[in-house]
Design an enzyme around this catalytic site. Structure first.
Site, PDB file in Angstrom:
ATOM      1  N   SER A   1       0.844  -1.194   0.000  1.00 37.25           N
ATOM      2  CA  SER A   1       0.000   0.000   0.000  1.00 37.25           C
ATOM      3  C   SER A   1       0.875   1.238   0.000  1.00 37.25           C
ATOM      4  CB  SER A   1      -0.900   0.007   1.231  1.00 37.25           C
ATOM      5  OG  SER A   1      -1.459   1.297   1.393  1.00 37.25           O
TER       6      SER A   1
ATOM      7  N   HIS B   1      -1.303  -1.322  -4.227  1.00 39.27           N
ATOM      8  CA  HIS B   1      -2.562  -0.932  -3.581  1.00 39.27           C
ATOM      9  C   HIS B   1      -2.577   0.582  -3.352  1.00 39.27           C
ATOM     10  CE1 HIS B   1      -6.033  -1.924  -0.933  1.00 39.27           C
ATOM     11  NE2 HIS B   1      -5.588  -0.958  -0.154  1.00 39.27           N
TER      12      HIS B   1
ATOM     13  N   ASP C   1      -4.766   3.673  -1.853  1.00 42.02           N
ATOM     14  CA  ASP C   1      -5.869   4.023  -0.950  1.00 42.02           C
ATOM     15  C   ASP C   1      -6.397   5.418  -1.268  1.00 42.02           C
ATOM     16  OD1 ASP C   1      -6.044   1.728   0.873  1.00 42.02           O
ATOM     17  OD2 ASP C   1      -3.982   2.266   1.370  1.00 42.02           O
TER      18      ASP C   1
ATOM     19  N   MET D   1      -9.007   8.170  -0.264  1.00 44.18           N
ATOM     20  CA  MET D   1      -9.860   8.558   0.869  1.00 44.18           C
ATOM     21  C   MET D   1     -10.378   9.970   0.645  1.00 44.18           C
ATOM     22  SD  MET D   1      -7.610   7.205   4.075  1.00 44.18           S
ATOM     23  CE  MET D   1      -6.653   5.685   3.998  1.00 44.18           C
TER      24      MET D   1
ATOM     25  N   HIS E   1      -8.360   1.080  -3.839  1.00 42.99           N
ATOM     26  CA  HIS E   1      -9.245   0.865  -2.695  1.00 42.99           C
ATOM     27  C   HIS E   1      -9.914   2.198  -2.389  1.00 42.99           C
ATOM     28  CE1 HIS E   1      -9.520  -0.132   1.913  1.00 42.99           C
ATOM     29  NE2 HIS E   1     -10.706  -0.064   1.343  1.00 42.99           N
TER      30      HIS E   1
ATOM     31  N   MET F   1     -12.111   4.436  -0.452  1.00 45.69           N
ATOM     32  CA  MET F   1     -12.800   4.675   0.819  1.00 45.69           C
ATOM     33  C   MET F   1     -13.494   6.017   0.684  1.00 45.69           C
ATOM     34  SD  MET F   1      -9.699   3.260   3.155  1.00 45.69           S
ATOM     35  CE  MET F   1      -8.601   3.318   1.748  1.00 45.69           C
TER      36      MET F   1
ATOM     37  N   MET G   1     -11.503  -5.854   5.483  1.00 44.36           N
ATOM     38  CA  MET G   1     -10.698  -4.906   6.269  1.00 44.36           C
ATOM     39  C   MET G   1     -10.377  -5.515   7.631  1.00 44.36           C
ATOM     40  SD  MET G   1     -10.014  -2.344   4.402  1.00 44.36           S
ATOM     41  CE  MET G   1      -9.132  -1.456   5.703  1.00 44.36           C
TER      42      MET G   1
ATOM     43  N   ASP H   1      -6.698  -6.386   4.313  1.00 45.89           N
ATOM     44  CA  ASP H   1      -6.057  -5.072   4.359  1.00 45.89           C
ATOM     45  C   ASP H   1      -6.090  -4.521   5.780  1.00 45.89           C
ATOM     46  OD1 ASP H   1      -5.094  -2.532   3.837  1.00 45.89           O
ATOM     47  OD2 ASP H   1      -6.816  -1.886   2.649  1.00 45.89           O
TER      48      ASP H   1
HETATM   49  C1  DX5 Z   1      -6.198   1.642   5.691  1.00 51.28           C
HETATM   50  C2  DX5 Z   1      -5.771   1.293   4.286  1.00 51.28           C
HETATM   51  C3  DX5 Z   1      -4.659   0.327   4.213  1.00 51.28           C
HETATM   52  C4  DX5 Z   1      -3.371   0.795   4.854  1.00 51.28           C
HETATM   53  C5  DX5 Z   1      -2.759  -0.408   5.486  1.00 51.28           C
HETATM   54  O1  DX5 Z   1      -7.426   2.287   5.634  1.00 51.28           O
HETATM   55  O2  DX5 Z   1      -6.854   0.737   3.571  1.00 51.28           O
HETATM   56  O3  DX5 Z   1      -4.427  -0.079   2.866  1.00 51.28           O
HETATM   57  O4  DX5 Z   1      -2.451   1.333   3.955  1.00 51.28           O
HETATM   58  O5  DX5 Z   1      -1.652  -0.013   6.200  1.00 51.28           O
HETATM   59  P1  DX5 Z   1      -0.918  -1.025   7.185  1.00 51.28           P
HETATM   60  O6  DX5 Z   1      -0.444  -2.177   6.370  1.00 51.28           O
HETATM   61  O7  DX5 Z   1       0.192  -0.199   7.738  1.00 51.28           O
HETATM   62  O8  DX5 Z   1      -1.920  -1.437   8.237  1.00 51.28           O
HETATM   63 ZN    ZN Z   2      -6.409  -0.139   1.594  1.00 52.06          ZN
END
Ligand code: DX5
Ligand code: ZN
Length: 219
Positions: A5, A28, A30, A32, A61, A63, A132, A170
């Site tokens: 990620s 990956h 993220d 947000m 991903h 969010m 998650m 994740d």
């Molecule tokens: C959290 C993200 C993850 C995050 C995971 O909301 O969706 O993808 O990057 O990070 P680690 O591996 O550090 O928990």
């Molecule tokens: Zn993620």
């Protein structure tokens, strides 16, 4: 499969950070929106730029609220897999249909406290399920082992042929947690801090992969 990620990478050097994990299966990303989760990261323009600078399949991903409106453009841009949250829409099937029509795999994600059962029927229309294992929003949180019950249930359904879907996890995946997740039946492991917090991100990817493979074989 290992999907680093980039949430834990240097956002000012994303092309180099992607190159540092050229041995990974997916990258990956993220997204947000500061509404669905209390954090803000990046959006379509950054994903488009990243797509031009890496050959690693991009795993988005999302969010975000209103994925019906915002998810398909990530597929059109060339993301390999586009995952949105079950909690963010009343009509996940039409979002999945639009993502697939735009040329990407469609993923459904569920937060740690969201049950799997209500979604089992619609998973036939998805390519990936992202379970998650932390509350979405931030990297570096602790793994919630209780979510592995959902992974085990999915593994049974996939192994019996009732569902054809990739099981992804994740949150909080690292050297101390990846083996129990692999034993539960995860196919694809997202890891942020465990990869980009390591001295060599590429070596961390390979080490996590070996741990997952041997744990899955042991099982
Ligand atoms: C959290 C993200 C993850 C995050 C995971 O909301 O969706 O993808 O990057 O990070 P680690 O591996 O550090 O928990
Ligand atoms: Zn993620």
């Amino acid at each position: 499969m290992i999907a680093p990620s980039i949430l834990s990478a240097d956002f000012a050097n994303l092309a180099a950070e992607a190159a540092a994990v050229s041995n990974s299966d997916w990258l990956h990303v993220d997204v947000m929106d500061a509404h669905f989760v209390p954090n803000l990261t990046l959006g379509l323009p950054v994903v488009e730029s990243l797509l031009r600078r890496t050959d690693i399949p991009i795993d988005c991903h999302l969010m975000i609220e209103d994925p019906g409106r915002w998810a398909p453009p990530y597929a059109e841009a060339g993301a390999y897999n586009v995952t949105f949250h079950a909690e963010a829409t009343d009509d996940p099937l039409s979002v999945a249909r639009d993502i697939r029509a735009a040329g990407a795999k469609a993923g459904l994600s569920i937060k740690p406290n969201t049950p799997l059962e209500p979604y089992l029927e619609i998973l036939k229309s998805f390519d990936t399920l992202l379970v998650m294992s932390v509350e979405p929003g931030f990297g570096g949180q602790s793994f919630i082992p209780e979510v592995l019950d959902k992974v085990r249930r999915m593994r049974t359904l996939v192994d019996s042929g009732e569902l054809q879907i990739l099981i992804e996890i994740d949150g909080g995946i690292n050297a101390a947690t990846i083996e129990e997740a692999a034993e539960a039946g995860v196919d694809c492991f997202v890891a942020g801090s465990a990869v980009y917090g390591a001295e060599s991100p590429g070596a961390a990817v390979e080490s996590l992969r070996q741990q997952a493979l041997s744990a899955a074989h042991r099982h």
